[in-house]
Every structure is written in C-alpha cells, then in structure tokens.
Design an enzyme around this catalytic site. Structure first.
Site, PDB file in Angstrom:
ATOM      1  N   LYS A 166     -16.841  15.703  -5.410  1.00 14.07           N
ATOM      2  CA  LYS A 166     -17.671  15.913  -6.602  1.00 14.07           C
ATOM      3  C   LYS A 166     -19.177  15.722  -6.315  1.00 14.07           C
ATOM      4  CE  LYS A 166     -17.590  16.408 -11.213  1.00 14.07           C
ATOM      5  NZ  LYS A 166     -16.722  17.335 -11.929  1.00 14.07           N
ATOM      6  N   GLY A 194      -1.535   4.271   7.193  1.00 13.62           N
ATOM      7  CA  GLY A 194      -0.409   4.712   6.376  1.00 13.62           C
ATOM      8  C   GLY A 194       0.503   3.539   6.100  1.00 13.62           C
ATOM      9  N   GLU A 227     -13.463   2.633   7.562  1.00 15.29           N
ATOM     10  CA  GLU A 227     -13.946   3.501   6.471  1.00 15.29           C
ATOM     11  C   GLU A 227     -14.256   2.742   5.183  1.00 15.29           C
ATOM     12  OE1 GLU A 227     -10.958   3.310   7.711  1.00 15.29           O
ATOM     13  OE2 GLU A 227      -9.362   3.646   6.248  1.00 15.29           O
ATOM     14  N   CYS A 257      -5.473   1.682  12.055  1.00 10.51           N
ATOM     15  CA  CYS A 257      -4.343   0.947  11.499  1.00 10.51           C
ATOM     16  C   CYS A 257      -3.007   1.598  11.909  1.00 10.51           C
ATOM     17  CB  CYS A 257      -4.501   0.815   9.986  1.00 10.51           C
ATOM     18  SG  CYS A 257      -3.458  -0.490   9.335  1.00 10.51           S
ATOM     19  N   TYR A 258      -2.253   2.209  10.995  1.00  8.33           N
ATOM     20  CA  TYR A 258      -1.003   2.858  11.403  1.00  8.33           C
ATOM     21  C   TYR A 258      -1.283   3.867  12.524  1.00  8.33           C
ATOM     22  CZ  TYR A 258       3.187   5.723  11.426  1.00  8.33           C
ATOM     23  OH  TYR A 258       4.299   6.399  11.826  1.00  8.33           O
TER      24      TYR A 258
END
Ligand code: XMP
Length: 512
Positions: free
Chosen positions: A368, A53, A172, A80-81
């Site tokens: 999708k 974030g 990711e 991370c955050y």
C-alpha cells in the site's frame, strides 16, 4: 535490474522480509517454498532468502524446498526455519532445544565479515529477536558459527567458501536492531545488488509490460476515487492513453460532495476518458426495505455489475479489465503448502468471469505505501493519495437498518463533521480509518426544555497496518468532545454520540 527471491515457509513475517529488502530499493518477490527449480532458474534471482515457518525440519511432513537450490551457485540466506532447513539439507543436525527462545536475545558476533560486516564483535551484545523451539546442534561440513546467544551456540552460521549464511533470529523485525545492517550486507555485499528499484524504474517497466500485454485492445477500469483504483487508472493511462475508459458509478452511497469532487478532479486534472453514471435512484430502490447487511452488499454488488456491463457493451469490444489488486491480496491468495489459491480476490465482485475479460493488475507487486509513492510519482495530488480507505458499498454498510435518503442525509452530515475535526486536529493521517455510523435505535434526550427521542451516531476510529487486525484509536478526549458536541448541535435528528472501543478481532472495522 537484479532481484531477490524469497521462498516462503509460512512465517508471519515473510512479507516483512520483502518490505525490508524493498526499502533498500532492491526488488524482491515472495514465492512458495515448493517453487520448482526450473522456475527459480528462469527468474534468475541474484540471491535467495529462505523464510521462517512454523514447522520443524525433522517432522515427517516438513515443508522442504529442492536441495538442488544449493547447487545453483547463488547466495542463500536462511532465516529461522529457513536456517534450520539449510543446515539439515547440507548435512548438519537440528534438534528440539531444551529451552525455547522467544523474544529478545543478546547476540555475540564472533565473525565480523559477510552479513555482519561493519558490526561490532563480542563482547559487545546486539539485541535480536528470536522465536524458535529447535536449534542447530551440529554444523554441516564447511560451516562455522559466526554468532552465539545464551541458548544458541549456532545463532548464526556461514559456509567458509560458499555464499550460504544462516541466522536463527529474525533480521526482518524491528526488535532486531542490527536487522537492516544484516539484510543490507546480504543483498549488497553477498548478492551484489544495486539500489535501483525506484518508482521511476517501476513505471518504466510496467508501462512497457502493459503496452505489450494489451496491444491495441480496449481496457476498462472501475474508478471509485480510492487510492488503488486511481493509481491503477493513472498508470494504465500513462501506458495506453485513449484505449483506456474509466467508469465511475455514483451509487448514492457516497459522502458529502464526494462524487462531485472525484469527478471534478479526474475531469480537470487528468486526461482520463471517464464515463460517469448517476445511479442514486436505482441503488436506493434496490435497497428499499432491506435491513440485512449481506443482502445490502449483494444488491449493491449486483447493481454495480449490471451498470458496468451495460456501459461496457456500449463501448464495443473490450478485452481487459484493470483492477487495483495489491501484493498482500496476491500473497493471501497463494496457500502455504503450494496448493490451489484459497481466496480469489476480485475488487469488482465477479465481473471478469461474467464479462469474460482478462485482468490487468499493475499494482499486484506493490504494498500500500508503495502504491501511495507511485501515485505521487504519477502526479496524483496528496489528498487523493492519503485518503482513508472507504468501502465499495459506501455508507450503505454504515447505516444500520434501512437505507433511506433521510437517513443517508443524517449520516453524511455527521460523517463530514468527523472528517473535518480529524483533519483539523491532525489525527486524520494518524489513524487507519475514522468515520460515523448511524444506529437503528432512538434514545431519549433533552434539548432546551423539551424531551427528544432521536438517533444515535457511533464514532469508529481504528489503528491498523493492513485492516486484517485493528485496535481502536486512543483519540484525545478534547477531540472526542468536539466531535460529539458538533454532531449533536449541528445534525438534526441526532441527540447522542457514542465511541466504539472494540478491536478487530473480534469486532470488524465496519459495523454493517
Ligand atoms: P472489516 O469491516 O471487514 O473491514 O474489518 C476491513 C477493511 O475493508 C474495508 N471494506 C471494504 N472495502 N469493499 C472495499 O473496497 C468492501 O466491500 C469493503 N468492506 C469493508 C473496510 O472499510 C476496512 O478498511
């Protein structure tokens, strides 16, 4: 089936975490960071991921999740955050780094268990992707560093007894070459998940849920022939058969033979109960003299609602409306700080409120490409599944200026040439969308010995992942050449073709 819960702290790549986990056939859901503990417990996840974030954990208004998360006994991966938050909430220290680390970095693994199982340790370096201005300075009691980078002595950490792991980098993203190994080690190793999230299992559980929700009520579905509404209809039909009625409206703004082939397909290849409404004259009269694109959109939308309402009334009591809302729409409608949704999403513009219908959105957990996979599993043919997106208002927003039968005819003929050439050259599936636009100007040309003063067609082709941003497609010159010469030779009333080389933003995909 076990699932992973992702708590979102506002990172651009939160959806990617979900994608990567689902690619491993493990189900996961994204929820706001502020999701109450009771709700988390009720979801019974097998593990939790704290996303990245933009905030700093030491900001006074930093987004915080409930620290009691760490008492649930569940494996938790902080990214991370999310990693910094875990470290801070468990008693460590996070500070602004002297040097920001942004982009590729070399990771040295010091401990090859847990999320680094099967990976080579230092002195081998692994490429990872960093994006942070803060870093862990002091690890909490019970934690140790498991990897370092040149600017992060704590590029990864683990708790020595509890299943808590933290990585400063982003596993990711594709630039982290060991990202898939790390996520696999987390979900299969630490969380003990199985790769059992398949389209087959999705169909089974969704069919049961739809039956449960609907009971014996009637459901209607607006079918456009596009991927999302076709798959929605096929799935709901699998669940409740004759209780579902689909409505297809020909608004006269479709492409050459499109209505015929959509109707033929659904009538011949499926057992859907389908009402088809021919409303070309109605829509063209609504659009007569209209030049402003927003007014066009409004008239088309209202016309659609009017017809839909009339047809639904004829069916007697209907309680549900099925819609092909996808997961990105759902996530976009949840605002970051857990406030009320900022964007409510309705594929069929306001219908549910007006008609007081309850919504069924069976695709709301899917991306999708998962919808495409589901469509194939449900037996829909490839040509229906891999169609490029086509806007609801159809060619109405690809004709600049007034929409008339004559101008529709010119655009249809140009459009089919674009389609044929894109397919013949193998480019149709490589781009997000490719289509013709009819401009509201005439330009001078010469044909034979005579001067012409005729229409211009603009060719638009874009690459995109989600239509939020797009780049113009670098189509080969030969392909551009054959599209242009065919349009000018074969479409009466066109003497010039131009190629749109703008990206989105600042341009949009459709011209309107
Ligand atoms: P823009 O022009 O905003 O388009 O860059 C983004 C994507 O959305 C499609 N589009 C629509 N799809 N109903 C739809 O179902 C609509 O009213 C509509 N308007 C635009 C457009 O084709 C592109 O893929």
């Amino acid at each position: 089936m076990k699932k992973i819960l992702i708590l979102d702290f506002g990172s651009q790549t939160t959806q990617l975490i979900a994608r990567r986990i689902r690619e491993q056939k493990v189900y996961c859901e994204i929820h706001p960071y502020s999701t109450p503990l009771d709700k988390i417990k009720a979801m019974a996840p097998a593990g939790i991921v704290l996303s990245g974030g933009p905030a700093s954990v030491y900001d006074s208004d930093a987004p915080l999740s409930d620290p009691a998360l760490f008492t649930l006994g569940l494996p938790i991966l902080g990214i991370c955050y999310g990693a910094q938050l875990m470290i801070q909430q468990l008693g460590g220290k996070v500070e602004k780094a002297e040097k920001r680390e942004f982009g590729k970095a070399d990771l040295s693994i010091e401990y090859t268990g847990g999320i680094f199982s099967g990976l080579e340790s230092s002195p081998i370096h692994h490429q990872v992707w960093m994006s942070h201005g803060d870093r862990v300075e002091i690890a909490p009691v019970g934690f140790e560093a498991t990897a370092t980078s040149s600017h992060s002595p704590f590029a990864a950490l683990r708790h020595k007894e509890k299943p808590f792991v933290a990585v400063q980098f982003h596993p990711e993203v594709a630039h982290t070459l060991i990202g898939t190994d790390i996520l696999r080690n987390f979900i299969f190793g630490l969380c003990d998940c199985q790769p059992d999230w398949t389209m087959h299992s999705f169909i089974e559980s969704t069919v049961a849920a739809i039956r449960n929700q609907v009971g014996t009520s009637k459901v209607i579905c607006a079918l456009s022939g596009g991927v999302d509404s076709s798959v929605t209809a096929a799935l709901i039909h699998r669940a409740i058969g004759e209780q579902l009625t689909c409505i297809y409206v020909n608004n006269g703004l479709m492409r050459i033979n499109e209505t015929e082939s959509i109707l033929r397909f659904f009538k011949e290849k499926t057992r859907l109960k389908l009402i088809d409404i021919e409303a070309t004259d109605f829509f063209l009269s609504e659009l007569a003299g209209v030049v402003d694109p927003e007014i066009k959109r409004k008239r088309i939308g209202l016309g659609f609602i009017k017809i839909f309402e009339e047809e639904a009334k004829k069916l007697g009591e209907v309680n549900y409306l099925a819609q092909g809302t996808l997961y990105p729409d759902v996530i976009e409608s949840v605002s970051f700080r857990g406030e009320a949704p900022i964007k409510s999403h309705h594929n069929v513009g306001g219908l549910p409120e007006i008609m007081q219908l309850e919504l069924i959105e069976p695709l709301r957990e899917l991306f999708k490409d998962e919808v495409r996979e589901l469509g194939l599993e449900l037996g829909l043919p490839e040509e229906a599944i891999y169609r490029q997106p086509f806007p609801g208002p159809g060619l109405g927003i690809r004709i600049m200026g007034e929409v008339t039968l004559t101008r529709l005819e010119i655009l249809r003929q140009a459009d089919v040439i674009v389609l044929e050439e894109m397919k013949k050259s193998g480019w149709y599936r490589k781009v997000w969308q490719s289509f013709a636009v009819l401009l509201p100007i005439q330009t001078v040309g010469v044909m034979g010995d005579g001067r012409t003063y005729e229409n211009v067609i603009a060719l638009r082709a874009v690459d995109s992942k989600d239509a939020m941003t797009a780049d113009w497609s670098k189509l080969p010159y030969e392909l551009l050449g054959s599209i242009s010469s065919r349009i000018i030779n074969e479409v009466r009333g066109v003497n010039r073709v131009v190629f749109d080389i703008s990206s989105k933003p600042p341009a949009t995909i459709e011209w309107e």
